[in-house]
Design a protein around this motif. Structure first.
Motif, PDB file in Angstrom:
ATOM      1  N   PHE A  43      30.493   3.083  41.102  1.00 57.46           N
ATOM      2  CA  PHE A  43      29.372   2.699  39.699  1.00 57.46           C
ATOM      3  C   PHE A  43      28.183   3.267  40.196  1.00 57.46           C
ATOM      4  O   PHE A  43      27.493   3.144  41.075  1.00 57.46           O
ATOM      5  CB  PHE A  43      29.159   0.971  39.610  1.00 57.46           C
ATOM      6  N   TYR A  44      27.343   3.968  39.144  1.00 55.87           N
ATOM      7  CA  TYR A  44      26.111   4.679  39.313  1.00 55.87           C
ATOM      8  C   TYR A  44      25.246   3.790  38.630  1.00 55.87           C
ATOM      9  O   TYR A  44      25.283   3.879  37.547  1.00 55.87           O
ATOM     10  CB  TYR A  44      26.156   6.023  38.919  1.00 55.87           C
ATOM     11  N   LEU A 176      27.070   6.804  31.026  1.00 55.90           N
ATOM     12  CA  LEU A 176      26.783   5.467  31.714  1.00 55.90           C
ATOM     13  C   LEU A 176      27.913   4.433  31.289  1.00 55.90           C
ATOM     14  O   LEU A 176      28.218   3.863  32.113  1.00 55.90           O
ATOM     15  CB  LEU A 176      25.376   4.985  31.187  1.00 55.90           C
ATOM     16  N   LEU A 177      28.085   4.289  29.876  1.00 55.36           N
ATOM     17  CA  LEU A 177      29.032   3.488  29.602  1.00 55.36           C
ATOM     18  C   LEU A 177      30.491   3.682  30.080  1.00 55.36           C
ATOM     19  O   LEU A 177      31.447   2.824  30.076  1.00 55.36           O
ATOM     20  CB  LEU A 177      28.739   3.014  27.916  1.00 55.36           C
ATOM     21  N   ARG A 180      30.766   2.528  33.553  1.00 57.68           N
ATOM     22  CA  ARG A 180      30.835   1.093  33.352  1.00 57.68           C
ATOM     23  C   ARG A 180      31.846   0.567  33.127  1.00 57.68           C
ATOM     24  O   ARG A 180      32.424  -0.565  33.773  1.00 57.68           O
ATOM     25  CB  ARG A 180      29.537   0.587  32.436  1.00 57.68           C
ATOM     26  N   PHE A 183      34.691   1.347  35.488  1.00 58.48           N
ATOM     27  CA  PHE A 183      34.594   0.530  36.993  1.00 58.48           C
ATOM     28  C   PHE A 183      35.004  -0.841  36.862  1.00 58.48           C
ATOM     29  O   PHE A 183      35.725  -1.430  37.526  1.00 58.48           O
ATOM     30  CB  PHE A 183      33.150   0.586  37.272  1.00 58.48           C
ATOM     31  N   ALA A 184      34.997  -1.396  35.886  1.00 56.65           N
ATOM     32  CA  ALA A 184      35.244  -2.855  35.401  1.00 56.65           C
ATOM     33  C   ALA A 184      36.781  -3.034  35.340  1.00 56.65           C
ATOM     34  O   ALA A 184      37.390  -3.740  35.762  1.00 56.65           O
ATOM     35  CB  ALA A 184      34.531  -3.449  34.222  1.00 56.65           C
TER      36      ALA A 184
ATOM     37  N   LEU B  64      30.969  -7.477  36.201  1.00 62.71           N
ATOM     38  CA  LEU B  64      32.100  -6.223  36.265  1.00 62.71           C
ATOM     39  C   LEU B  64      33.109  -6.386  37.386  1.00 62.71           C
ATOM     40  O   LEU B  64      34.346  -5.778  37.230  1.00 62.71           O
ATOM     41  CB  LEU B  64      31.344  -4.830  37.089  1.00 62.71           C
ATOM     42  N   TYR B  92      23.717  -1.161  30.261  1.00 68.00           N
ATOM     43  CA  TYR B  92      24.956  -0.957  30.616  1.00 68.00           C
ATOM     44  C   TYR B  92      25.841  -2.138  29.698  1.00 68.00           C
ATOM     45  O   TYR B  92      27.041  -2.209  30.228  1.00 68.00           O
ATOM     46  CB  TYR B  92      25.189  -1.320  32.102  1.00 68.00           C
TER      47      TYR B  92
END
Lengths: 197, 170
Positions: A43-44, A176-177, A180, A183-184, B64, B92
């Motif tokens: 995740f960045y 970005l999304l 996100r 990653f989730a 997350l 985000y």
């Protein structure tokens, strides 16, 4: 001795990061890790300077079974020095906190940070109560320090002194999304595949 | 001090009923009982912060990672968190359940709390953060549940303002 390059340091540990949950700061660290090789477990955090370590703490507390690695920077750490005391206070055993210290705010013009005039992030982390800290200047020392931290199973801050150079640009083709949600999903899948017990 | 234990317990029970397992907090008078309840509950991890903005990062990481969290803060803590709210939670699409003690309203005796009181709601509105007042014990459980539901469906921060009539008994 030529100073270590951050991208070489990232190459040196990239394989070890494959099974870790990785949170990076914005700018060069994010762009270079993507160049070395993006994975869904990265995740960045492309803004919110200072909060990468807090995000790492949140993940480490929520999922103590997962090794979490935060790739931080001197400018970001200096924006959230209090966060080091919070890390130390809860001492997540599964958190390795790596700080690439190039002594400057490279992504915004290269202005020097206070580490260029003697502020010592490893010493600050140790004084905050982080139980294991070190400062490394070579690739081999860096790789060994990361290995040791991951095997030690205790909160560790590693300050890696690196050259103040980075990529030409910082915008990558990873939205970005997209990052996100990927990653989730990765973290959900790790839970689903974890052994029962 | 006349901080309501009954209302604090209602709020804490509502958070538990919403599966909140990580609570970040920075102490302030109205929150003392809530923080102690979080600390004493083995099912809840209380994270005591140095500054409230850290809580945005902790809640983002927890979300997350699949764990529900809540943030306890004074309205000045909300003011101190705004960059994290904008550049992490909004950027985000991260849900945050923020319980903000709403100091500086009618009845406030501390001169130093009065400026933040007037800035809280205009800033929540400016940031597009849905908010409601929590001033009636009968509504605590349902409003906390509904706030969390909206945060999780909209993937954005929501705020509940813990008001004097709920938190302070005199």
């Amino acid at each position: 001795m030529e100073p270590m390059l951050r991208i070489d340091a990232l190459r040196a540990i990239h394989e070890r990061l494959a099974d870790c949950v990785v949170v990076t700061i914005m700018g060069a660290a994010a762009a270079e890790l993507q160049e070395v090789g993006h994975r869904p477990n990265h995740f960045y955090l492309q803004h919110a300077m200072g909060l990468a370590s807090s995000m790492g703490l949140g993940i480490a507390l929520a999922r103590p079974e997962l090794p979490v690695v935060v790739l931080d920077g001197d400018g970001s750490v200096l924006m959230n020095l209090g966060g080091l005391t919070t890390l130390a206070r809860y001492r997540p055993r599964n958190l390795t906190h790596i700080v690439f210290d190039n002594e400057s705010l490279l992504s915004v013009g290269g202005f020097p940070t206070a580490t260029s005039t003697g502020s010592d992030i490893a010493a600050i982390a140790a004084a905050a109560g982080v139980p294991h800290t070190s400062t490394v200047r070579t690739l081999s020392d860096f790789a060994r320090a990361v290995d040791d931290a991951l095997e030690r199973n205790d909160l560790t801050t590693i300050v890696a002194k690196v050259a103040a150079v980075g990529p030409r640009g910082f915008v990558t083709d990873l939205a970005l999304l997209e990052n996100r949600f990927e990653f989730a999903r990765y973290l959900r899948a790790r839970r689903a595949s974890a052994p029962a017990g | 001090m006349p901080v309501s234990v009954t209302s604090s317990q209602l709020i804490f029970d509502a958070l538990k009923a919403c599966d909140v397992r990580i609570v970040s907090a920075l102490p302030e008078t109205w929150l003392v009982h809530l923080i102690r309840m979080a600390e004493d509950d083995p099912e809840v991890t209380l994270v005591r912060l140095a500054k409230e903005e850290e809580g945005v990062g902790i809640s983002a990481g927890a979300h997350l990672a699949g764990v529900k969290s809540a943030m306890l803060m004074q309205n000045h803590g909300f003011l101190a968190s705004i960059n994290g709210i904008v550049s992490l939670a909004h950027l985000y699409k991260i849900p945050l359940l923020m319980l903000i003690s709403y100091r500086g309203e009618f009845g406030e005796r501390d001169p130093w709390q009065t400026q933040g009181g007037g800035a809280t709601v205009p800033l929540l509105d400016a940031l597009g953060i849905p908010w409601e007042r929590l001033d009636n014990p009968d509504h605590v459980a349902s409003k906390i549940r509904k706030a969390q539901t909206l945060a999780d469906s909209a993937l954005k921060p929501v705020a509940l303002l813990l008001c004097r009539d709920l938190m302070w008994e005199e």
